[in-house]
Design an enzyme around this catalytic site. Structure first.
Site, PDB file in Angstrom:
ATOM      1  N   HIS A 153       0.831  -1.225   0.000  1.00 29.11           N
ATOM      2  CA  HIS A 153       0.000   0.000   0.000  1.00 29.11           C
ATOM      3  C   HIS A 153       0.860   1.268   0.000  1.00 29.11           C
ATOM      4  O   HIS A 153       0.447   2.301   0.518  1.00 29.11           O
ATOM      5  CB  HIS A 153      -0.959   0.023   1.192  1.00 29.11           C
ATOM      6  CG  HIS A 153      -1.713  -1.245   1.383  1.00 29.11           C
ATOM      7  ND1 HIS A 153      -2.967  -1.470   0.842  1.00 29.11           N
ATOM      8  CD2 HIS A 153      -1.380  -2.404   2.022  1.00 29.11           C
ATOM      9  CE1 HIS A 153      -3.374  -2.691   1.163  1.00 29.11           C
ATOM     10  NE2 HIS A 153      -2.425  -3.289   1.864  1.00 29.11           N
ATOM     11  N   SER A 188      17.430  19.958 -16.773  1.00 26.64           N
ATOM     12  CA  SER A 188      16.293  20.792 -17.172  1.00 26.64           C
ATOM     13  C   SER A 188      16.810  21.989 -17.953  1.00 26.64           C
ATOM     14  O   SER A 188      17.880  22.520 -17.652  1.00 26.64           O
ATOM     15  CB  SER A 188      15.554  21.263 -15.918  1.00 26.64           C
ATOM     16  OG  SER A 188      14.840  22.447 -16.187  1.00 26.64           O
ATOM     17  N   LYS A 224      18.222  20.646 -11.620  1.00 27.53           N
ATOM     18  CA  LYS A 224      17.555  19.366 -11.867  1.00 27.53           C
ATOM     19  C   LYS A 224      18.493  18.268 -12.346  1.00 27.53           C
ATOM     20  O   LYS A 224      19.435  18.504 -13.078  1.00 27.53           O
ATOM     21  CB  LYS A 224      16.418  19.531 -12.894  1.00 27.53           C
ATOM     22  CG  LYS A 224      15.239  20.320 -12.408  1.00 27.53           C
ATOM     23  CD  LYS A 224      14.615  19.776 -11.118  1.00 27.53           C
ATOM     24  CE  LYS A 224      14.054  18.388 -11.258  1.00 27.53           C
ATOM     25  NZ  LYS A 224      12.769  18.336 -11.898  1.00 27.53           N
ATOM     26  N   GLU A 256      11.731   7.203 -16.770  1.00 33.72           N
ATOM     27  CA  GLU A 256      10.395   7.745 -17.069  1.00 33.72           C
ATOM     28  C   GLU A 256       9.957   7.367 -18.483  1.00 33.72           C
ATOM     29  O   GLU A 256       8.790   7.071 -18.736  1.00 33.72           O
ATOM     30  CB  GLU A 256      10.407   9.265 -16.931  1.00 33.72           C
ATOM     31  CG  GLU A 256      10.657   9.742 -15.509  1.00 33.72           C
ATOM     32  CD  GLU A 256      11.110  11.197 -15.491  1.00 33.72           C
ATOM     33  OE1 GLU A 256      10.316  12.052 -15.922  1.00 33.72           O
ATOM     34  OE2 GLU A 256      12.251  11.467 -15.086  1.00 33.72           O
TER      35      GLU A 256
END
Ligand code: ARG
Length: 474
Positions: A155, A276, A282, A289
């Protein structure tokens, strides 16, 4: 120009030609198509349909085309519709009218079915090697970080401590099943449709079995209608690839979360992160991803392909031409995803302290403490309540389970309505025993079953995985 033009009195409309053309996609089958043609020519020779000189002339011409395809020198003519027409026309340009005998006893329908099975077979072999490499990357990381402890989650909440190696080996299990599905699919795909003709079977005495053997097939298809219209093997491979992508995507999701500084469990190498354009701070795990994103596309490929088959009557229908883009794209995506994920895993830096710290939060050893009470004769349901009270008390006091005082433990036992538990409250050795059971190492060691996270079990699983990978060669 059109190899099938005899009964037509007008030219093909440019829109028809554009719409039906597939050479941009199916030229990926060129080497398979040529291999199939060479075997077919030899079969025609054995059947007495070509004499020896004709066989030699055709095979030499096809061989020369193969060299041109491999070097990229073969020009592809969009006016020639597909890979089969292009190669037949190129053969004609090279060896003259003899090329006109190549298509004896063959249709593009059994031809493309053969090509695609050959393509599927070699692609499965490539994918199998890529999955193995990914498994090796996971096992190497598990060996390198063998005793790193993670908070195991259910969970998305801290549940029980586990070894990082155990977590990584879970993915090795998934990937090994993926390999099994690939092998299984290869076995069913590896039969030859050649000799099925357009749909009814070739009109010559072709020895289909010898041609099949020459192409490395395990046998021949048993029904010509099925042979030209069956794409089960495409569906099977697409499913195996899709499930493999889902497995990679789950790992990608975890690596992305683990890289977040709030977790801080891992740091992807600079070589597997991107920055970035605006935010100089970043460091993004973009490969992970994109694996997650591409998995979505592969799911779409499978779904689209299944829909394609649904309404097709026997035998060949042109819709089947649409089998290639989803198959080719999905397989290429899986192979590339395996490559980038293997690189990411191989170069992953693990922060064991951050993992261990997180594993010790959230009372993850509570189950092990309850199990310790059970070993003292307490019914599990009763032990669950006692430890629940201990967790509540620890939380209120800002303590870990290992830091609970004797008094708190005795109080939690004494609250029980079970006389046996109340009796244990008087045992002076019990509090120390429960605190010991609450340590990460004790909790890990207690999960000592086949498939459990006890270090000795994980070490055995890792040794077995390593031995299996070494035996797999390649
Ligand atoms: N390009 C076709 C395909 O991929 C080849 C078979 C075409 N057959 C035909 N009768 N038009 O399915």
């Amino acid at each position: 120009m059109r190899l099938w033009g005899g009964r037509f009195s007008s030219e093909t409309d440019a829109r028809t030609a554009d719409f039906t053309r597939s050479v941009e996609v199916d030229r990926a089958l060129a080497l398979d198509d040529l291999a199939g043609s060479v075997a077919h020519v030899r079969g025609l020779g054995r059947a007495g349909l070509l004499d020896d000189a004709e066989v030699v002339g055709l095979v030499e011409g096809l061989d020369a085309l193969r060299i041109d395809v491999e070097s990229g020198a073969l020009p592809w003519d969009p006016a020639l519709e597909d890979v089969h027409m292009n190669l037949e026309a190129a053969l004609g340009a090279r060896i003259g009218p003899l090329a006109g005998k190549l298509h004896t006893g063959r249709s593009r329908n059994d031809q493309v079915a053969t090509d695609l099975r050959l393509w599927t077979r070699r692609t499965i072999d490539d994918l199998d090697a890529a999955v193995l490499a990914m498994e090796r990357a996971l096992v190497a990381l598990a060996e390198r970080e063998g005793d790193a402890i993670l908070p195991g989650m259910t969970h998305i909440q801290p549940a029980q401590p586990i070894l990082l190696a155990h977590h990584l080996l879970a993915y090795v299990e998934m990937l090994e099943r993926d390999r099994g599905r690939l092998v299984d699919c290869r076995r069913r795909a590896n039969v030859s449709p050649l000799g099925s003709g357009a749909l009814a079977g070739a009109g010559y005495q072709l020895d289909r079995e010898s041609t099949a053997r020459e192409l490395g097939f395990d046998g021949v298809t048993a029904n010509s209608l099925d042979a030209v219209s069956d794409r089960d093997f495409v569906a099977e491979l697409l499913f195996a690839v899709t499930l493999g992508m889902l497995h990679l995507s789950r790992l990608a999701e975890e690596i992305a979360w683990w890289s977040n500084p709030r977790f801080g469990f891992v740091r992807a190498a600079d070589s597997f992160t991107t920055g970035s354009s605006m935010m100089p701070n970043k460091r993004n795990p973009d490969p992970a991803e994109l694996v997650r994103g591409r998995a979505a596309r592969v799911v779409g490929s499978l779904a689209g392909f299944l829909a394609l088959l649904k309404g097709l009557p026997l035998a060949y229908q042109r819709d089947l031409q649409e089998d290639k883009p989803p198959l080719f794209e999905a397989c290429a995506t899986f192979e590339a995803s395996l490559g980038v994920m293997a690189g990411m895993v191989e170069t992953l830096a693990v922060d064991r302290d951050a993992m261990r710290q997180a594993a010790s939060e959230g009372f993850t050893t509570a189950t092990a403490v309850a199990d310790a009470l059970v070993r003292r004769g307490v019914p599990f349901r009763e032990a669950h309540h006692v430890v629940g009270r201990l967790v509540g008390a620890a939380e209120a006091a800002g303590l870990a389970l290992t830091e609970l005082g004797d008094g708190m433990i005795v109080a939690a036992l004494a609250e029980s309505r079970d006389s046996g538990v109340m009796g244990l409250a008087g045992d002076p050795t019990l509090p120390g025993e429960l605190r010991a059971a609450a340590t990460l190492d004790a909790a890990l060691a207690s999960c000592d079953v086949i498939g459990g996270t006890a270090p000795r079990r994980v070490a055995a699983a890792l040794t077995a995985a390593r031995a299996r990978l070494d035996a797999a060669g390649r």
